[in-house]
Design an enzyme around this catalytic site. Structure first.
Site, PDB file in Angstrom:
ATOM      1  N   ARG A  71      -8.603  12.023  12.779  1.00  0.00           N
ATOM      2  CA  ARG A  71      -7.163  11.739  12.919  1.00  0.00           C
ATOM      3  C   ARG A  71      -6.337  13.029  12.897  1.00  0.00           C
ATOM      4  NH1 ARG A  71      -5.512   6.810   9.304  1.00  0.00           N
ATOM      5  NH2 ARG A  71      -3.675   7.023  10.638  1.00  0.00           N
ATOM      6  N   GLN A 120       4.733   9.051   7.088  1.00  0.00           N
ATOM      7  CA  GLN A 120       3.846   9.996   6.391  1.00  0.00           C
ATOM      8  C   GLN A 120       4.326  11.431   6.543  1.00  0.00           C
ATOM      9  OE1 GLN A 120      -0.039   9.101   8.019  1.00  0.00           O
ATOM     10  NE2 GLN A 120      -0.250   7.259   6.756  1.00  0.00           N
ATOM     11  N   LYS A 156       0.833  -1.210   0.000  1.00  0.00           N
ATOM     12  CA  LYS A 156       0.000   0.000   0.000  1.00  0.00           C
ATOM     13  C   LYS A 156       0.868   1.260   0.000  1.00  0.00           C
ATOM     14  CE  LYS A 156      -2.729   0.970   3.769  1.00  0.00           C
ATOM     15  NZ  LYS A 156      -2.559   2.365   4.197  1.00  0.00           N
ATOM     16  N   SER A 157       1.866   1.300   0.889  1.00  0.00           N
ATOM     17  CA  SER A 157       2.712   2.500   0.983  1.00  0.00           C
ATOM     18  C   SER A 157       3.441   2.756  -0.332  1.00  0.00           C
ATOM     19  CB  SER A 157       3.756   2.328   2.089  1.00  0.00           C
ATOM     20  OG  SER A 157       3.142   2.300   3.336  1.00  0.00           O
ATOM     21  N   ARG A 161      -6.583   1.621  18.159  1.00  0.00           N
ATOM     22  CA  ARG A 161      -6.275   0.185  18.047  1.00  0.00           C
ATOM     23  C   ARG A 161      -5.928  -0.447  19.402  1.00  0.00           C
ATOM     24  NH1 ARG A 161      -3.187   0.185  12.137  1.00  0.00           N
ATOM     25  NH2 ARG A 161      -5.143   0.227  10.952  1.00  0.00           N
ATOM     26  N   LYS A 212      -4.801   5.668  14.981  1.00  0.00           N
ATOM     27  CA  LYS A 212      -4.830   5.035  13.660  1.00  0.00           C
ATOM     28  C   LYS A 212      -6.282   5.028  13.160  1.00  0.00           C
ATOM     29  CE  LYS A 212      -0.471   4.194  13.042  1.00  0.00           C
ATOM     30  NZ  LYS A 212       0.247   4.932  12.006  1.00  0.00           N
ATOM     31  N   ARG A 238      -7.322  -3.384   9.663  1.00  0.00           N
ATOM     32  CA  ARG A 238      -6.343  -4.260  10.328  1.00  0.00           C
ATOM     33  C   ARG A 238      -6.941  -4.935  11.571  1.00  0.00           C
ATOM     34  NH1 ARG A 238      -2.257  -3.394   6.874  1.00  0.00           N
ATOM     35  NH2 ARG A 238      -1.751  -1.242   6.361  1.00  0.00           N
ATOM     36  N   ARG A 287       3.027   6.028  -3.140  1.00  0.00           N
ATOM     37  CA  ARG A 287       4.182   6.842  -3.547  1.00  0.00           C
ATOM     38  C   ARG A 287       4.431   6.751  -5.052  1.00  0.00           C
ATOM     39  NH1 ARG A 287       4.165   5.645   1.640  1.00  0.00           N
ATOM     40  NH2 ARG A 287       5.462   6.727   3.154  1.00  0.00           N
ATOM     41  N   ASP A 303       2.107  -1.098  11.900  1.00  0.00           N
ATOM     42  CA  ASP A 303       0.809  -1.604  11.447  1.00  0.00           C
ATOM     43  C   ASP A 303       0.591  -3.075  11.822  1.00  0.00           C
ATOM     44  OD1 ASP A 303       0.214   0.858  10.385  1.00  0.00           O
ATOM     45  OD2 ASP A 303       0.982   0.361   8.401  1.00  0.00           O
TER      46      ASP A 303
HETATM   47  C1  S3P Z   1       2.474   4.911   6.346  1.00  0.00           C
HETATM   48  C2  S3P Z   1       3.071   5.231   7.546  1.00  0.00           C
HETATM   49  C3  S3P Z   1       2.567   4.797   8.857  1.00  0.00           C
HETATM   50  C4  S3P Z   1       1.594   3.635   8.709  1.00  0.00           C
HETATM   51  C5  S3P Z   1       0.584   3.862   7.631  1.00  0.00           C
HETATM   52  C6  S3P Z   1       1.268   4.055   6.287  1.00  0.00           C
HETATM   53  C7  S3P Z   1       3.058   5.410   5.081  1.00  0.00           C
HETATM   54  O1  S3P Z   1       1.895   5.868   9.483  1.00  0.00           O
HETATM   55  O2  S3P Z   1       0.950   3.389   9.942  1.00  0.00           O
HETATM   56  O3  S3P Z   1      -0.286   2.746   7.524  1.00  0.00           O
HETATM   57  O4  S3P Z   1       2.692   4.905   4.001  1.00  0.00           O
HETATM   58  O5  S3P Z   1       3.912   6.301   5.152  1.00  0.00           O
HETATM   59  P1  S3P Z   1       2.695   6.979  10.355  1.00  0.00           P
HETATM   60  O6  S3P Z   1       3.469   7.828   9.418  1.00  0.00           O
HETATM   61  O7  S3P Z   1       1.592   7.755  11.022  1.00  0.00           O
HETATM   62  O8  S3P Z   1       3.543   6.221  11.303  1.00  0.00           O
END
Ligand code: S3P
Length: 430
Positions: A123, A169, A21-22, A346, A342, A390, A26, A315
């Site tokens: 959030r 993030q 996903k990350s 969680r 989150k 999750r 990007r 995560d």
């Molecule tokens: C992510 C960073 C994490 C993660 C999220 C995805 C990212 O969050 O929990 O699911 O893609 O950069 P944080 O930056 O808040 O730690």
């Protein structure tokens, strides 16, 4: 939609999990900002990533989907002005879309309003508002919450930003904004968070330097299109790794999983617990380490998680708690206060639902104490996913060792990161 699940005999098979996903977020962002045609192979088509795709389509990128590939004609770093000088972007459940996009929008000469669903609207956004405001963007929010109104500035001020929390993030938002700054931007954090943005920025031709927990970026005139292949998501694989470890007699192979060292905390803690997990066929794909993972049912012993390990498995903590309930001894998870903000709280979600199953899990302000002595048996019951993908997947795996039937409320939220989760689960359950 509710789902009903039953105790099973074993897990076995050879599977692949959906793309990371990350990395997909990007890849869509940087391809849309590059000058020319990029290809993203094996992208993640999930609710979250589709928000980022839709946002860039709205802002002028041509994005074509052919099976599991994306073909993106980028528009360059300067995005076209919208009608009435304002875009309205709906980010759904996706914190990553919101926070990463904010970094790009901070460098544009128009206004954007970002809204989201109920969960995203709760959030915290100050973490990106603060550095981006310091760089010169004008950002309005509802006391640090959505909706965000971002009025960008084409000549942002470069900053030396020191974050007191690790966050992939926030780091990405600052680095992306750094592409539009008037000098060198540096971001520093206590423990290195996921570094997909840095790896990908380098591949797209950005001038970036990495120095342990600091990253430095220089403004870049243009990004060069790329051909990227996205590996399977370790955060999705974690659910099936856990399942194979805790269901007696299991043996599972998960092919093509990304094992970036900033994301492998779950594998590290499992090794310390004595888990039979083997990484094979290690290779590099699009600047990311990738391998196949073989997991066998194991007798586990307790091992603690602290603030140093949390960023490398942030995560995976809900599914780790499940594994810890089946290990011998007392496990303490600390330094994980981020879990409170989150997609759901969680810490509350995990502790309250595991208690219903019969596990001994106590919540702390920043983590858990899990009593795994004596192989506590679970009993199936009605559980709440809190509409958090999750949590739903963690509870689904827990139900595999719970006597009787387990019902999980709002189980379809798994589509945020893992469409097809229940189908794969059905295929490997014997
Ligand atoms: C992510 C960073 C994490 C993660 C999220 C995805 C990212 O969050 O929990 O699911 O893609 O950069 P944080 O930056 O808040 O730690």
């Amino acid at each position: 939609m509710d789902i009903k699940l039953k105790k099973i005999n074993a897990i076995s098979g050879v599977i692949e999990v959906p793309a990371d996903k990350s990395i997909t977020h990007r890849a869509v962002i940087l391809s849309s900002l590059a000058e020319g045609n990029s290809v993203i192979r094996n992208y993640l088509s999930s609710d979250d990533c589709n928000r980022t795709i839709e946002a860039f389509r709205q802002m002028g990128a041509e994005i074509k989907i052919d099976k599991s590939n994306l073909y993106i004609k980028g528009i360059g770093l300067k995005l076209p002005k919208p009608q009435n000088n304002r875009y309205n972007i709906y980010a759904g459940n996706s914190g990553t879309t919101t926070r990463l996009l904010a970094g790009i929008l901070a460098g544009q000469d128009f206004e954007t309003v970002i809204t989201g669903d109920d969960s995203l609207s709760k959030r915290p956004m100050r973490r990106i508002i603060d550095p981006l405001s310091e760089m010169g963007a004008k950002i309005k929010s509802e006391n640090g919450l959505l909706p965000l109104t971002i009025k960008g500035h084409t000549h942002l001020k470069s900053v030396n930003y020191v974050n007191n929390k690790s966050s992939g993030q926030v780091k990405s938002a600052v680095l992306f904004a750094g592409l539009y700054a008037d000098g060198i931007t540096t971001y520093t954090e206590p423990v290195k968070s996921r570094d997909h943005s840095e790896r990908m920025l380098k591949a797209f031709g950005a001038d970036i330097r990495i120095d342990e927990n600091s990253v430095t970026i220089c403004p870049t005139g243009k990004l060069i299109p790329q051909d990227i292949t996205v590996p399977g998501d370790i955060s999705s694989a974690a659910f099936f790794i856990a399942a194979a470890l805790i269901v007696p007699g299991s043996n599972l192979m998960i092919k093509n999983v990304g094992v970036n060292p900033t994301r492998d905390g779950f594998l590290e803690i499992l090794k310390r617990m004595g888990a039979d997990v083997t990484l094979t066929n290690m290779r590099e794909v699009s600047h990311e380490p990738v391998c196949d993972i073989i997991v066998k049912y194991s007798k586990l012993k307790a091992a603690n998680i602290d603030a140093y390990l949390v960023p490398r498995m942030v995560d995976e903590i809900p599914i780790f708690v499940l594994v810890a309930t089946q290990a011998e001894g007392i496990t303490r998870v600390s330094g994980a206060k981020e879990l409170r903000v989150k997609e759901s709280d969680r810490i509350h979600a995990v502790a309250s639902q595991f208690k219903k199953l019969g596990a001994q899990v106590e919540s702390l302000e920043d983590g858990f104490i899990i009593n795994g002595w004596g192989g506590i048996k679970f009993t199936g019951t009605l559980l709440d996913s809190f509409e958090d993908h999750r949590i739903a997947m963690t509870l689904a795996i827990a139900s595999l060792i719970a006597g009787g039937e387990t019902v999980i409320k709002d189980s379809n939220c798994v589509d945020v990161s893992f469409p097809g989760f229940y189908e794969i689960l059905r295929d490997i359950c014997k």
